[in-house]
Design a protein around this motif. Structure first.
Motif, PDB file in Angstrom:
ATOM      1  N   ALA A   1      -0.533   5.814 -12.830  1.00  0.00           N
ATOM      2  CA  ALA A   1       0.653   6.738 -12.353  1.00  0.00           C
ATOM      3  C   ALA A   1       1.667   6.853 -13.068  1.00  0.00           C
ATOM      4  CB  ALA A   1       0.721   6.543 -10.821  1.00  0.00           C
TER       5      ALA A   1
ATOM      6  N   LEU B   1       0.975  -1.141   0.082  1.00  0.00           N
ATOM      7  CA  LEU B   1      -0.042  -0.095  -0.215  1.00  0.00           C
ATOM      8  C   LEU B   1       0.788   1.275   0.116  1.00  0.00           C
ATOM      9  CD1 LEU B   1      -3.246   0.396   2.201  1.00  0.00           C
ATOM     10  CD2 LEU B   1      -1.267   2.151   2.255  1.00  0.00           C
TER      11      LEU B   1
ATOM     12  N   GLU C   1      -1.502  -1.800  -9.842  1.00  0.00           N
ATOM     13  CA  GLU C   1      -2.478  -0.708  -9.754  1.00  0.00           C
ATOM     14  C   GLU C   1      -1.868   0.831  -9.996  1.00  0.00           C
ATOM     15  OE1 GLU C   1      -5.856  -1.668  -6.832  1.00  0.00           O
ATOM     16  OE2 GLU C   1      -3.990  -2.038  -5.807  1.00  0.00           O
TER      17      GLU C   1
ATOM     18  N   ILE D   1       2.145   6.886  -6.757  1.00  0.00           N
ATOM     19  CA  ILE D   1       1.180   7.990  -6.903  1.00  0.00           C
ATOM     20  C   ILE D   1       1.330   9.326  -6.502  1.00  0.00           C
ATOM     21  CG2 ILE D   1      -1.442   8.708  -6.766  1.00  0.00           C
ATOM     22  CD1 ILE D   1      -2.134   5.583  -6.689  1.00  0.00           C
ATOM     23  N   THR D   2       2.134   9.724  -5.276  1.00  0.00           N
ATOM     24  CA  THR D   2       2.198  10.887  -4.988  1.00  0.00           C
ATOM     25  C   THR D   2       3.257  11.400  -5.717  1.00  0.00           C
ATOM     26  OG1 THR D   2       1.690  10.061  -2.801  1.00  0.00           O
ATOM     27  CG2 THR D   2       3.060  12.071  -2.858  1.00  0.00           C
TER      28      THR D   2
ATOM     29  N   LYS E   1       2.557   1.817  -3.516  1.00  0.00           N
ATOM     30  CA  LYS E   1       1.474   2.341  -4.431  1.00  0.00           C
ATOM     31  C   LYS E   1       1.318   3.589  -4.033  1.00  0.00           C
ATOM     32  CE  LYS E   1      -2.876   0.919  -3.681  1.00  0.00           C
ATOM     33  NZ  LYS E   1      -3.941   0.085  -3.807  1.00  0.00           N
ATOM     34  N   ASN E   2       1.061   4.270  -2.848  1.00  0.00           N
ATOM     35  CA  ASN E   2       0.910   5.415  -2.570  1.00  0.00           C
ATOM     36  C   ASN E   2       2.045   6.380  -2.738  1.00  0.00           C
ATOM     37  OD1 ASN E   2      -1.256   6.728  -1.354  1.00  0.00           O
ATOM     38  ND2 ASN E   2      -0.657   6.799   0.880  1.00  0.00           N
TER      39      ASN E   2
END
Lengths: 90, 195
Positions: free
Chosen positions: B144, B106, B140, B113-114, B109-110
């Motif tokens: 991004a 997680l 996922e 994307i950030t 992924k975060n």
């Protein structure tokens, strides 16, 4: 990552957002766990992004499982429009 | 004037090719490209870096004439990436940090994307070992990574690693690279960020 018209649900704990993600993925709904937009959360929050076409299923599933988000927003141009009431959860 | 033809290339390759050409171009760069996403992405990328873009509609596409923003505003033009100007990110895992696997995935992924919200981006991101899973079908962060590619970040995955994970045919973002390029880029980089 958030298009105009997309919905963003913000939760008040990492455990709830992870649980919500698992639930929605198990139901094969098209959602994505994303960093909560800075404009909406000052802490390092997480949010679930979903589109209009799956909105009833997403919100229905969350309500049924008692996993209502703290706040929900709809992206409208450069701003986020709050939808619904606050749902403070423990 | 230098010339470049990126017609027929899938996103984000047009941006990547234009970025490379601008790093080594002397004077103007004329680019032939397809209408639609390549036109918009290349224009946004070039203008975002201070270049002027003149557009001309052709029978079979679009032609951009890209002129430099001036030496002071364009250090990337005079410092070729491989000669010391590049910031390289090496992602060797599909998880960020030690701890529970689910949390690590997680966080990674975060993190990716950030990056889209950052004003300064790495010039290249190399995915090695289980990091290549982030660039393969089912990941996922494909959306991004495509977004980063459209902003000029080269996204490259280790070919051996894709082969090991049986993902060679399932690469969904960026391109494939080899250890020679990875090692050379890291050694010549201005800075290396390793995850």
């Amino acid at each position: 990552m958030i298009k105009d018209g997309d919905y963003v649900a913000i939760f008040n704990s990492i455990h709830r957002v992870m649980e919500a993600e698992r639930l929605l993925k198990d139901k094969q709904l098209k959602i994505l766990l994303i960093p909560a937009p800075r404009a909406l959360a000052a802490d390092c929050g997480l949010a679930i992004r979903y589109a209009e076409d799956v909105r009833p299923e997403v919100e229905g599933a969350l309500a049924e499982a008692g996993l209502l988000p703290r706040d929900s927003y709809r992206k409208n141009g450069d701003t986020f429009e709050k939808i619904g009431e606050d749902n403070e959860q423990p | 004037m230098s010339n470049l033809d990126v017609r027929g290339m899938a996103c984000p390759l047009p941006v990547v090719q234009v970025k490379r050409a601008l790093e080594s171009a002397q004077g103007e760069l004329r680019v032939l490209l397809d209408d639609g996403a390549p036109r918009e992405n290349v224009k946004r990328f070039a203008q975002g870096r201070g270049y002027q873009v003149q557009e001309e509609r052709l029978e079979d596409g679009i032609a951009f004439t890209i002129t430099g923003p001036g030496a002071a505003a364009a250090p990337r033009q005079v410092v070729p990436a491989e000669a010391g100007g590049a910031t390289v990110m090496l992602i060797g895992t599909d998880r960020l940090g030690d701890g529970p696997e689910e949390l690590g995935r997680l966080l990674m992924k975060n993190f990716i994307i950030t990056l889209l919200d950052m004003s300064e981006l790495p010039d290249r991101i190399f995915f090695v070992n289980s990091g290549v899973l982030l660039a393969a079908q089912g990941s996922e962060v494909i959306e991004a990574l495509e977004g980063l590619g459209n902003r000029g970040v080269e996204v490259l995955s280790c070919g051996i690693c894709l082969d090991f994970f049986k993902k060679k045919e399932l690469l969904a973002a960026g391109g494939v690279t080899n250890m020679f390029t990875i090692a050379e880029s890291m050694l010549n980089a201005r800075s290396v960020v390793r995850l």
